[in-house]
Design an enzyme around this catalytic site. Structure first.
Site, PDB file in Angstrom:
ATOM      1  N   LYS A 181       0.722  -0.986   0.138  1.00 22.50           N
ATOM      2  CA  LYS A 181      -0.076   0.023  -0.089  1.00 22.50           C
ATOM      3  C   LYS A 181       0.734   1.268   0.040  1.00 22.50           C
ATOM      4  O   LYS A 181       1.930   1.269   0.231  1.00 22.50           O
ATOM      5  CB  LYS A 181      -0.674  -0.073   1.217  1.00 22.50           C
ATOM      6  CG  LYS A 181      -1.649  -1.469   1.371  1.00 22.50           C
ATOM      7  CD  LYS A 181      -2.744  -1.445   0.416  1.00 22.50           C
ATOM      8  CE  LYS A 181      -3.625  -2.671   0.762  1.00 22.50           C
ATOM      9  NZ  LYS A 181      -4.700  -3.015  -0.176  1.00 22.50           N
TER      10      LYS A 181
HETATM   11  C1  LIG Z   1      -5.521  -4.077   0.682  1.00 28.47           C
HETATM   12  C2  LIG Z   1      -6.914  -4.286   0.443  1.00 28.47           C
HETATM   13  C3  LIG Z   1      -7.624  -4.656   1.513  1.00 28.47           C
HETATM   14  C4  LIG Z   1      -7.295  -5.118   2.845  1.00 28.47           C
HETATM   15  O1  LIG Z   1      -6.321  -5.774   2.745  1.00 28.47           O
HETATM   16  P1  LIG Z   1      -5.255  -6.469   3.928  1.00 28.47           P
HETATM   17  O2  LIG Z   1      -4.293  -7.154   3.323  1.00 28.47           O
HETATM   18  O3  LIG Z   1      -6.394  -7.291   4.709  1.00 28.47           O
HETATM   19  O4  LIG Z   1      -4.915  -5.266   4.912  1.00 28.47           O
HETATM   20  C5  LIG Z   1      -9.323  -4.332   1.150  1.00 28.47           C
HETATM   21  N1  LIG Z   1      -9.619  -3.989   0.189  1.00 28.47           N
HETATM   22  C6  LIG Z   1      -8.923  -3.687  -0.906  1.00 28.47           C
HETATM   23  C7  LIG Z   1      -9.632  -3.126  -2.187  1.00 28.47           C
HETATM   24  C8  LIG Z   1      -7.520  -3.577  -0.745  1.00 28.47           C
HETATM   25  O5  LIG Z   1      -6.817  -3.304  -1.769  1.00 28.47           O
END
Ligand SMILES: *Cc1c(COP(=O)(O)O)cnc(C)c1O
Length: 376
Positions: A181
């Site tokens: 992220k």
């Molecule tokens: C990254 C992401 C999440 C949550 O991801 P985690 O790996 O659980 O932190 C949820 N929704 C979207 C659209 C994502 O890209």
């Protein structure tokens, strides 16, 4: 991969902050948790922030905190990471998919109303790739039908819509901090909301259903251990300080890619300018034109990987995931725009420290492989 698809950007400040926590007696539910939550709430301009151990956990707590029940329906997009819909299934809530807008890849607001039934309770909005969904239209529909809004802003921290941060535009929003992220805590997520009851419930549920007043062995609700350690929060506090720099760097890289790939008749490039606010670049995703088949796209991705360049499909539609097909039937054909987009997208290497020469190499390689695929 010689040039990976993504890479975290960790500075000495994060490392020192972690060491400081490790030398302290408070590794969980300590001062770094409070500091991280306070700073994220101030950033998003929400009243509350509740940190948890993943974005998925945060979205799940929103579903619980809004008291969605088995058989309730929630409208969402099939073009997202699987967690957006999975968190509904955790509570036997039914995800009702609505196809996307081919230009933005976000849910098409014009198609939402047709999907509303008497069982519809909420809309799970996803800001795909850090591009805000059309919230003016979505909020208007939600108000008209008395629906709650959860914002999956897991790919969109820092994105703005009409001068407000995404995540703060619905009843509750979630940011995520996995290493790919914009900013990371290793693993982690955070719920942001202006609603006192949602914040209180989320804080209780992440900590085994204890409320702030109960003692350690008193559990008021069926809770979870979704806590985020102070070690992770220390990383988050430092990353958040660098977020603006990181967002600008990512804007710059997206601009360089768009220049490097400009005028290629086989590619649809992501739009850089956004009339209603600001994008927060999560990934850089191009699309091959309609005449390319999925097989050709896949062969281009395989060949880029073989040459040491991280490239991938982003996303595979949720309704076509094996688990969904097995349990809810094969709905292929129901969301043609999402399906066609998913067949033609290619995510390219995208991270803060990507060098100009690497961007050039990626553009050059992609261009050459598209030409070869054209001849195939
Ligand atoms: C990254 C992401 C999440 C949550 O991801 P985690 O790996 O659980 O932190 C949820 N929704 C979207 C659209 C994502 O890209």
């Amino acid at each position: 991969m010689r040039i990976p698809l993504s890479a975290p950007d960790i500075s000495e400040a994060e490392i020192e902050a972690v060491v400081e926590v490790l030398r302290s007696p408070r590794l969980s539910l300590g001062p770094k948790l409070t500091e991280f939550e306070k700073n994220v709430a101030a950033y998003a301009k929400t009243k509350h922030a509740v940190a948890v151990n993943s974005g998925t956990s945060g979205l799940h707590l929103c579903v619980r905190a809004l008291e969605l029940k088995p058989g309730d329906e929630v409208i969402t997009t099939p073009f997202s990471f699987v967690a957006s819909a999975n968190v509904l299934l955790y509570e036997n809530v039914i995800p009702v998919f609505v196809d996307i807008d081919p230009n933005t890849l976000n849910i098409d607001p014009e198609k939402i109303e047709a999907a509303i039934t008497p069982r519809t309770k909420a809309i799970m909005v996803v800001h795909v790739f850090g591009r805000p969904s059309p919230m003016r239209e979505i909020v208007e529909i939600a108000e008209r039908y008395d629906l709650k809004i959860i914002e999956d802003a897991c790919e969109a921290i820092g994105a703005e819509y009409e001068n407000r941060k995404v995540g703060s535009l619905g009843d509750a929003g979630v940011f995520a901090f996995y290493p790919n992220k914009q900013i990371t805590t290793g693993e982690g997520g955070i719920v942001v909301t202006d609603d006192d009851a949602i914040a209180e419930k989320a804080a209780m549920l992440r900590n085994q259903g204890r409320d702030a007043k109960s003692d350690w062995f008193e559990h008021i609700e069926l809770g979870y251990n979704y806590r985020l350690s102070d070690i992770n929060c220390a990383v988050g506090v430092e990353q958040l300080k660098r977020l603006e720099f990181i967002l600008r760097r990512r804007e710059e890289i997206a601009g360089k890619y768009n220049e490097g790939l400009a005028d290629n008749p086989h590619l649809v490039l992501p739009k850089i300018d956004f009339r209603d606010g600001r994008l927060s670049w999560f990934v850089y995703v191009v699309r091959l034109r309609e005449n390319f088949t999925r097989a050709r796209r896949d062969s281009i991705v395989v060949e880029m990987n073989r040459r040491g360049i991280g490239a991938g499909r982003y996303f595979a539609p949720i309704h076509q995931q094996p688990f969904y097909v097995k349990n809810y039937g094969d709905r292929t054909g129901d969301f043609p725009i999402a399906e066609r987009a998913a067949e033609r997208v290619i995510a390219l290497p995208f991270f803060n420290r990507l060098a100009d020469a690497q961007i050039d190499e990626v553009c050059e390689t992609l261009r050459a492989l598209i030409e070869t695929a054209q001849l195939a």
